[in-house]
Scaffold this motif. Structure first.
Motif, short mmCIF file in Angstrom:
data_model
loop_
_atom_site.label_atom_id
_atom_site.label_comp_id
_atom_site.label_asym_id
_atom_site.label_seq_id
_atom_site.Cartn_x
_atom_site.Cartn_y
_atom_site.Cartn_z
N ALA A 125 57.44 93.59 63.72
CA ALA A 125 58.55 93.32 62.88
C ALA A 125 59.57 92.85 62.74
CB ALA A 125 59.05 94.85 62.04
N VAL A 126 60.34 93.15 64.27
CA VAL A 126 61.71 91.85 64.58
C VAL A 126 61.52 90.95 64.58
CG1 VAL A 126 62.68 91.43 66.62
CG2 VAL A 126 62.66 94.08 66.46
N SER A 127 59.57 90.54 65.04
CA SER A 127 60.14 88.56 64.91
C SER A 127 60.02 87.90 64.15
CB SER A 127 58.37 88.05 65.72
OG SER A 127 58.82 88.77 67.53
N HIS A 128 59.56 88.94 62.71
CA HIS A 128 59.52 88.26 61.15
C HIS A 128 60.43 88.61 60.57
CE1 HIS A 128 54.55 87.34 60.56
NE2 HIS A 128 54.84 87.95 61.01
N ALA A 129 61.00 89.55 60.92
CA ALA A 129 62.70 89.52 60.62
C ALA A 129 63.25 88.34 60.72
CB ALA A 129 63.31 91.26 60.93
N VAL A 130 63.54 88.32 62.04
CA VAL A 130 64.04 87.00 62.72
C VAL A 130 63.76 86.12 62.08
CG1 VAL A 130 65.22 85.89 64.76
CG2 VAL A 130 65.24 88.67 64.81
N ASN A 131 62.20 85.82 62.26
CA ASN A 131 62.26 84.57 61.75
C ASN A 131 62.74 84.22 59.78
OD1 ASN A 131 60.83 81.99 61.69
ND2 ASN A 131 58.66 83.13 60.34
N ALA A 132 62.79 84.95 59.32
CA ALA A 132 62.35 85.27 58.30
C ALA A 132 63.82 85.17 58.00
CB ALA A 132 62.42 86.24 56.63
N PHE A 133 65.27 86.02 58.36
CA PHE A 133 66.51 85.27 58.42
C PHE A 133 67.24 84.53 58.72
CE2 PHE A 133 70.78 85.91 59.52
CZ PHE A 133 71.25 87.18 58.81
N TYR A 134 66.40 83.13 59.36
CA TYR A 134 66.93 81.60 59.99
C TYR A 134 66.68 80.90 59.67
CZ TYR A 134 69.83 84.63 64.13
OH TYR A 134 70.85 85.11 64.34
N SER A 135 65.73 81.34 58.74
CA SER A 135 64.79 80.32 57.83
C SER A 135 65.94 79.88 56.53
CB SER A 135 63.27 80.82 57.46
OG SER A 135 62.53 80.92 59.03
N MET A 136 66.50 80.84 56.41
CA MET A 136 66.98 80.77 55.72
C MET A 136 68.73 79.61 55.38
SD MET A 136 67.72 84.43 54.35
CE MET A 136 66.66 85.80 54.18
N ASP A 137 68.92 79.37 54.56
CA ASP A 137 70.20 78.75 54.81
C ASP A 137 71.35 78.92 55.11
OD1 ASP A 137 71.62 75.60 53.54
OD2 ASP A 137 73.02 77.52 52.84
N PRO A 138 72.09 79.05 55.86
CA PRO A 138 73.46 79.37 56.87
C PRO A 138 74.11 80.03 55.08
CG PRO A 138 72.95 77.57 57.35
CD PRO A 138 72.43 77.61 56.83
N GLU A 139 74.26 79.78 53.97
CA GLU A 139 74.88 80.23 53.12
C GLU A 139 74.69 81.77 52.51
OE1 GLU A 139 78.26 79.83 52.67
OE2 GLU A 139 78.77 78.51 53.78
#
Length: 267
Positions: A59-73
């Motif tokens: 769960a942690v790995s997927h959440a981190v991946n999804a978060f940083y895949s987004m544009d910073p804004e």
């Protein structure tokens, strides 16, 4: 920096099978085994059931991946809790109790949110949850690693490597530091500027700054691991036995006791 030397790093499957291949996730599981000296051999050879730590790490790995895949804004508008909830285990199966399930969930949510908030100045990751493989010519082997997040902050000429762990394990932390140092040196021609490891349940952030002298020690560590595990042609399955795990632990403990390196850890 990274692109200039990227020819040295290979995507899995793009080269012939090496004589020796050390994979980070297999070494980590070997080092984590808490019953490496007392479990009967037949039981150890069986595939162990999925434990709560594995499910939470997923769960942690997927959440981190999804978060940083987004544009910073966009990240500013998306709570980490929302992403973590998407992959969090729906049932308490594998946890010690229902209370343990909720304690872990609350703690991981709080600490991951805090870790993400501390990295607000990091915009676009250079590497995000990618598996890389590189050759170590001096050791006659290949090294394979999954990088959760690697950055090249503004003004840096080297990488900031980050790892998000559910539970702190000193053996895994040490192994990761050595593997990252050796990998970056061989694949990119430069040591990472800093290695950061987040141990979420303990609320710890460990920083390590590698140097030329520590690289020598890291090379020795990888050589020791290479010589401690069976070669590919001698392994009948992809599961290490208790004897394999015990040999690695014994060699690492012996090697650690014989050397007293300078402390590069920043807590």
């Amino acid at each position: 920096m990274l692109r200039h030397n990227v020819q040295a790093a290979l995507q899995p499957g793009m080269s012939d099978t090496p004589v020796r291949l050390l994979e980070d996730y297999r070494l980590e599981e070997m080092l984590r085994s808490p019953h490496r000296f007392i479990r009967p051999e037949p039981e150890a050879e069986q595939r162990s059931p999925l434990q709560w730590r594995h499910r939470v790490q997923y769960a942690v790995s997927h959440a981190v991946n999804a978060f940083y895949s987004m544009d910073p804004e966009v990240r500013k508008e998306v709570p980490v809790q929302y992403l973590l909830e998407k992959w969090w285990p729906r049932k308490a199966t594998g946890f010690e109790s229902v209370l343990h399930y909720w304690d872990v969930k609350n703690k991981i949510t709080d600490e991951l949110s805090l870790a993400i908030a501390m990295n607000f100045d990091l915009k676009h990751p250079t590497i995000l949850f990618e598996q890389w493989r590189t050759e170590l010519p001096t050791l006659s082997m290949h090294l394979s690693m999954i990088f959760q997040a690697a950055w090249q902050p503004e003004g840096w000429d080297s990488l900031l490597i980050q790892k998000y762990m559910v539970v702190h394990d000193p053996n895994v932390v040490e192994a990761f530091q050595h593997m990252v140092s050796v990998f970056c040196w061989e694949a990119f021609g430069k040591l990472p500027g800093m290695i950061e490891i987040y141990c979420l349940l303990e609320g710890r952030k460990i920083r390590y700054i590698p140097g030329r002298q520590s690289l020598v020690r890291s090379m020795d560590y990888i050589r020791l691991i290479r010589d401690s595990i069976p070669s590919t042609e001698k392994v009948e399955s992809d599961q290490f036995t208790v004897r394999d795990k015990a040999r690695v632990h014994e060699e690492v403990d012996r090697w650690r006791s014989e050397t007293e390196p300078k402390k590069n850890w920043l807590m």
